[in-house]
Scaffold this motif. Structure first.
Motif, mmCIF file in Angstrom:
data_model
loop_
_atom_site.group_PDB
_atom_site.id
_atom_site.type_symbol
_atom_site.label_atom_id
_atom_site.label_comp_id
_atom_site.label_asym_id
_atom_site.label_seq_id
_atom_site.Cartn_x
_atom_site.Cartn_y
_atom_site.Cartn_z
ATOM 1 N N LEU A 101 1.649 -0.957 -13.049
ATOM 2 C CA LEU A 101 1.440 0.494 -13.098
ATOM 3 C C LEU A 101 2.761 1.218 -13.311
ATOM 4 C CD1 LEU A 101 -0.447 2.921 -12.893
ATOM 5 C CD2 LEU A 101 -0.109 2.876 -10.410
ATOM 6 N N SER A 102 3.786 0.741 -12.667
ATOM 7 C CA SER A 102 5.108 1.335 -12.826
ATOM 8 C C SER A 102 5.587 1.228 -14.270
ATOM 9 C CB SER A 102 6.095 0.646 -11.880
ATOM 10 O OG SER A 102 7.390 1.125 -12.087
ATOM 11 N N LYS A 103 5.375 0.080 -14.879
ATOM 12 C CA LYS A 103 5.784 -0.131 -16.268
ATOM 13 C C LYS A 103 4.999 0.781 -17.204
ATOM 14 C CE LYS A 103 6.328 -3.673 -19.787
ATOM 15 N NZ LYS A 103 6.171 -5.073 -20.135
ATOM 16 N N LEU A 104 3.693 0.912 -16.980
ATOM 17 C CA LEU A 104 2.872 1.811 -17.785
ATOM 18 C C LEU A 104 3.398 3.238 -17.690
ATOM 19 C CD1 LEU A 104 0.259 2.573 -19.404
ATOM 20 C CD2 LEU A 104 -0.822 2.885 -17.169
ATOM 21 N N CYS A 105 3.670 3.684 -16.473
ATOM 22 C CA CYS A 105 4.150 5.052 -16.261
ATOM 23 C C CYS A 105 5.519 5.268 -16.904
ATOM 24 C CB CYS A 105 4.195 5.376 -14.772
ATOM 25 S SG CYS A 105 2.554 5.429 -14.020
ATOM 26 N N LYS A 106 6.360 4.268 -16.833
ATOM 27 C CA LYS A 106 7.687 4.364 -17.447
ATOM 28 C C LYS A 106 7.558 4.520 -18.959
ATOM 29 C CE LYS A 106 11.917 1.656 -18.016
ATOM 30 N NZ LYS A 106 12.567 0.390 -17.724
ATOM 31 N N ASN A 107 6.689 3.721 -19.578
ATOM 32 C CA ASN A 107 6.503 3.799 -21.018
ATOM 33 C C ASN A 107 5.855 5.119 -21.444
ATOM 34 O OD1 ASN A 107 7.659 1.295 -21.451
ATOM 35 N ND2 ASN A 107 5.712 0.216 -21.324
ATOM 36 N N VAL A 108 4.887 5.586 -20.687
ATOM 37 C CA VAL A 108 4.240 6.861 -20.993
ATOM 38 C C VAL A 108 5.240 7.998 -20.823
ATOM 39 C CG1 VAL A 108 2.488 8.502 -20.211
ATOM 40 C CG2 VAL A 108 1.889 6.102 -20.531
ATOM 41 N N ARG A 109 6.062 7.914 -19.796
ATOM 42 C CA ARG A 109 7.075 8.957 -19.568
ATOM 43 C C ARG A 109 8.015 9.050 -20.764
ATOM 44 N NH1 ARG A 109 11.539 11.168 -17.713
ATOM 45 N NH2 ARG A 109 11.404 12.621 -15.976
ATOM 46 N N ARG A 110 8.357 7.915 -21.327
ATOM 47 C CA ARG A 110 9.219 7.889 -22.509
ATOM 48 C C ARG A 110 8.553 8.659 -23.660
ATOM 49 N NH1 ARG A 110 9.662 2.418 -23.812
ATOM 50 N NH2 ARG A 110 10.689 2.172 -21.830
ATOM 51 N N LYS A 145 -1.406 -5.826 -5.107
ATOM 52 C CA LYS A 145 -0.420 -6.905 -5.162
ATOM 53 C C LYS A 145 0.841 -6.361 -5.812
ATOM 54 C CE LYS A 145 -3.811 -10.586 -5.547
ATOM 55 N NZ LYS A 145 -5.101 -9.970 -5.746
ATOM 56 N N PHE A 146 1.948 -7.032 -5.587
ATOM 57 C CA PHE A 146 3.214 -6.581 -6.145
ATOM 58 C C PHE A 146 3.142 -6.466 -7.668
ATOM 59 C CE2 PHE A 146 7.402 -7.391 -7.990
ATOM 60 C CZ PHE A 146 8.097 -6.319 -7.455
ATOM 61 N N GLY A 147 2.482 -7.415 -8.311
ATOM 62 C CA GLY A 147 2.352 -7.402 -9.767
ATOM 63 C C GLY A 147 1.590 -6.185 -10.271
ATOM 64 N N GLU A 148 0.600 -5.743 -9.509
ATOM 65 C CA GLU A 148 -0.177 -4.559 -9.893
ATOM 66 C C GLU A 148 0.665 -3.295 -9.778
ATOM 67 O OE1 GLU A 148 -4.634 -6.076 -8.688
ATOM 68 O OE2 GLU A 148 -3.285 -5.404 -7.075
ATOM 69 N N THR A 188 0.831 -1.201 0.000
ATOM 70 C CA THR A 188 0.000 0.000 0.000
ATOM 71 C C THR A 188 0.867 1.253 0.000
ATOM 72 O OG1 THR A 188 -1.771 -1.176 1.162
ATOM 73 C CG2 THR A 188 -1.832 1.231 1.228
ATOM 74 N N SER A 189 1.893 1.278 0.846
ATOM 75 C CA SER A 189 2.798 2.431 0.896
ATOM 76 C C SER A 189 3.557 2.595 -0.413
ATOM 77 C CB SER A 189 3.804 2.279 2.038
ATOM 78 O OG SER A 189 3.151 2.214 3.269
ATOM 79 N N ALA A 190 3.965 1.487 -1.006
ATOM 80 C CA ALA A 190 4.696 1.540 -2.271
ATOM 81 C C ALA A 190 3.809 2.108 -3.377
ATOM 82 C CB ALA A 190 5.195 0.155 -2.649
ATOM 83 N N MET A 191 2.544 1.703 -3.420
ATOM 84 C CA MET A 191 1.621 2.208 -4.438
ATOM 85 C C MET A 191 1.358 3.695 -4.231
ATOM 86 S SD MET A 191 -0.134 1.557 -7.179
ATOM 87 C CE MET A 191 -0.709 -0.105 -7.447
ATOM 88 N N THR A 240 -6.298 8.048 -15.505
ATOM 89 C CA THR A 240 -7.388 7.110 -15.214
ATOM 90 C C THR A 240 -6.909 5.996 -14.281
ATOM 91 O OG1 THR A 240 -8.426 7.557 -17.348
ATOM 92 C CG2 THR A 240 -9.045 5.505 -16.245
ATOM 93 N N GLU A 241 -5.745 5.440 -14.579
ATOM 94 C CA GLU A 241 -5.189 4.377 -13.735
ATOM 95 C C GLU A 241 -4.882 4.889 -12.330
ATOM 96 O OE1 GLU A 241 -4.588 1.007 -14.199
ATOM 97 O OE2 GLU A 241 -5.853 1.296 -15.963
#
Length: 90
Positions: free
Chosen positions: A72-81, A65-68, A8-11, A49-50
């Motif tokens: 989200l981190s991967k999505l943000c990384k790709n969008v940031r690019r 969950k860790f996978g979630e 929860t804190s990580a998210m 939205t996410e």
């Protein structure tokens, strides 16, 4: 030794960092330029939205969950690019 944060804190930390880094409050005229590579407006909408979805879930005490978090981190990384290609982030 430092203790790893719970999911929860990580998210929450990820959401805070993304909200601080991405130009969500920039006027649309400044986002949509003459030539865009990938639509930065749509990319920001997807991420917003996410983030809103997860903020709502966290308010309702849903534990991610860790996978979630990773997804989200991967999505943000790709969008940031994509935003970087358009000169909206450094």
């Amino acid at each position: 030794m430092t203790k790893k944060p719970d999911c929860t804190s990580a998210m929450k930390k990820l959401i805070t960092e993304v909200r601080g880094d991405f130009p969500f409050n920039v006027p649309e005229a400044n986002i949509c330029g003459i030539s865009c590579i990938g639509c930065p407006k749509k990319l920001l909408e997807i991420v917003d939205t996410e983030l809103c979805d997860w903020e709502s879930k966290l308010d309702n005490h849903v534990v991610p969950k860790f996978g979630e978090i990773s997804q989200l981190s991967k999505l943000c990384k790709n969008v940031r690019r994509g935003l970087k290609r358009n000169g909206l982030v450094e």
